[in-house]
Enzyme design. Structure first.
Site, PDB file in Angstrom:
ATOM      1  N   LYS A   1       5.181  -9.896   9.430  1.00 46.32           N
ATOM      2  CA  LYS A   1       4.503  -8.894  10.202  1.00 46.32           C
ATOM      3  C   LYS A   1       3.010  -9.174  10.329  1.00 46.32           C
ATOM      4  O   LYS A   1       2.331  -9.073  11.278  1.00 46.32           O
ATOM      5  CB  LYS A   1       5.095  -7.353  10.220  1.00 46.32           C
ATOM      6  N   ASP A   2       2.374  -9.174   9.328  1.00 46.33           N
ATOM      7  CA  ASP A   2       1.061  -9.300   8.992  1.00 46.33           C
ATOM      8  C   ASP A   2       0.731 -10.971   8.850  1.00 46.33           C
ATOM      9  O   ASP A   2       0.324 -11.319   8.158  1.00 46.33           O
ATOM     10  CB  ASP A   2       0.323  -8.691   7.866  1.00 46.33           C
TER      11      ASP A   2
ATOM     12  N   HIS B   1       9.167  -3.413   3.496  1.00 49.86           N
ATOM     13  CA  HIS B   1       8.780  -3.714   1.927  1.00 49.86           C
ATOM     14  C   HIS B   1       9.897  -4.078   1.152  1.00 49.86           C
ATOM     15  O   HIS B   1       9.915  -4.987   0.301  1.00 49.86           O
ATOM     16  CB  HIS B   1       8.334  -2.445   1.632  1.00 49.86           C
TER      17      HIS B   1
ATOM     18  N   ARG C   1       2.888   2.469   9.907  1.00 47.60           N
ATOM     19  CA  ARG C   1       2.116   3.267  10.796  1.00 47.60           C
ATOM     20  C   ARG C   1       2.838   3.874  11.928  1.00 47.60           C
ATOM     21  O   ARG C   1       2.519   4.577  12.560  1.00 47.60           O
ATOM     22  CB  ARG C   1       1.042   2.543  11.379  1.00 47.60           C
TER      23      ARG C   1
ATOM     24  N   MET D   1       0.779  -1.056  -0.062  1.00 49.72           N
ATOM     25  CA  MET D   1      -0.183   0.137   0.208  1.00 49.72           C
ATOM     26  C   MET D   1       1.011   1.379   0.146  1.00 49.72           C
ATOM     27  O   MET D   1       0.546   2.230   0.366  1.00 49.72           O
ATOM     28  CB  MET D   1      -0.909  -0.163   1.229  1.00 49.72           C
ATOM     29  N   GLY D   2       2.147   1.046  -0.462  1.00 50.74           N
ATOM     30  CA  GLY D   2       3.157   2.087  -0.381  1.00 50.74           C
ATOM     31  C   GLY D   2       3.510   2.670   1.026  1.00 50.74           C
ATOM     32  O   GLY D   2       3.465   1.913   1.810  1.00 50.74           O
ATOM     33  N   ALA D   3       4.069   3.953   1.014  1.00 55.36           N
ATOM     34  CA  ALA D   3       4.753   4.513   2.303  1.00 55.36           C
ATOM     35  C   ALA D   3       5.673   3.197   2.735  1.00 55.36           C
ATOM     36  O   ALA D   3       5.828   2.839   3.786  1.00 55.36           O
ATOM     37  CB  ALA D   3       3.780   4.300   3.470  1.00 55.36           C
TER      38      ALA D   3
ATOM     39  N   GLY E   1       4.771  -9.982   4.042  1.00 57.60           N
ATOM     40  CA  GLY E   1       5.716 -10.023   5.211  1.00 57.60           C
ATOM     41  C   GLY E   1       5.217 -10.602   6.365  1.00 57.60           C
ATOM     42  O   GLY E   1       3.866 -10.482   6.552  1.00 57.60           O
TER      43      GLY E   1
END
Ligand code: PAF
Length: 290
Positions: free
Chosen positions: A157-158, A45, A195, A38-40, A155
């Protein structure tokens, strides 16, 4: 299709442009790797991109803030959008193609078909974000259909998201391999997340309690503790001592189904979701018996 002159990277904005690039890559016999984002973008990433480049000849990174995975009260409007910086980072890695459609391209007027996510979506995140995985599964299936990759990279993390996608791929017989890549952490242990930038300096410090709590869970497990309520108790205590009191869950679950367990007898995972200030953070660690 845009070739960003100052960025030296191909960007497809539409399905047609995407198809043309993919067709060219396939004609050249190149194997396709997909990194949905989702970018950022952050190091987490970029580690997925590097993993994709090690295994595939043509790497496509998608950048799309998917509206259907956000509830109306969540941070869709506030979600960080750093497209220029993202392109810089991806062009430095010499990514082959970025697919960055607008909302209308993927959800045109009249869109109404959604994936009913697998059972593994129901606990944990599913309790706190009931529509989230319906949106994730729907967009990921759309991306799999648009980009015929051999391998897609996500990843750890999710963690629950990875399980949802793995179960969907199996249940729908989707011809793609899912690679789950390790969590990338800041030097002090905080799991990288788009985030994290919302955290105030005080909250950034408090947020360290998540990785510390997971470290304690892993340490307890390595010392032979198998009782999940004891391990959850350690995590809860560390979080609260650090002032992280809005804990949604700090628990141990079966690593494949994410159902709660009483005792660790097979591959399991410790997972935390907590609010630190106004930011909701998640993190996890695998607990794998010999
Ligand atoms: O993990 C994410 O960034 C998103 O959930 C994903 C997989 C790109 C779907 O929008």
């Amino acid at each position: 299709m845009q070739m960003k002159p100052d960025k030296n990277i191909q960007v497809a904005r539409t399905q047609l442009e995407l198809r043309q690039c993919i067709q060219a890559a396939k004609t050249q016999g190149r194997s396709i790797g997909l990194v949905p984002t989702m970018g950022a973008l952050h190091e987490g990433h970029l580690s997925l991109v590097r993993a994709a480049q090690r295994e595939c000849d043509f790497v496509v990174v998608t950048i799309f803030v998917n509206p259907t995975q956000f509830a109306p009260h969540e941070d869709l409007d506030k979600y960080p959008r750093t497209f220029d910086e993202d392109l810089d980072a991806l062009s430095e890695l010499a990514v082959d193609l970025v697919f960055a459609p607008d909302q209308e391209e993927l959800y045109p007027h009249g869109f109404s078909t959604y994936v009913l996510p697998p059972a593994v979506a129901a606990p944990l995140e599913g309790q706190y974000r009931p529509e989230h995985f319906r949106g994730v599964a729907t967009i990921v299936l759309k991306l799999f259909n648009l980009i015929p990759a051999g391998i897609a990279f996500f990843g750890q993390k999710d963690y629950q998201q990875c399980q949802v996608i793995c179960h969907m791929v199996k249940d729908f017989n989707i011809p793609i391999e899912i690679q789950v890549c390790p969590i990338v952490r800041e030097a002090d242990g905080l799991a990288m997340s788009s985030r994290n930038r919302y955290l105030s300096p005080e909250d950034r410090l408090r947020a360290l309690a998540l990785s510390k709590a997971l470290d304690a869970a892993v340490a307890g497990f390595r010392q032979g503790i198998r009782d999940c309520s004891t391990i959850s108790g350690y995590m809860d205590q560390i979080l609260r001592q650090a002032g992280v009191t809005e804990i949604e869950y700090a628990t141990v679950a079966d690593a494949s189904t994410l159902q709660p367990i009483g005792c660790i007898e097979r591959r399991s995972v410790a997972l935390i979701a907590a609010r630190v200030g106004t930011t909701r953070l998640i993190d996890n660690a695998l607990l794998v018996p010999e």
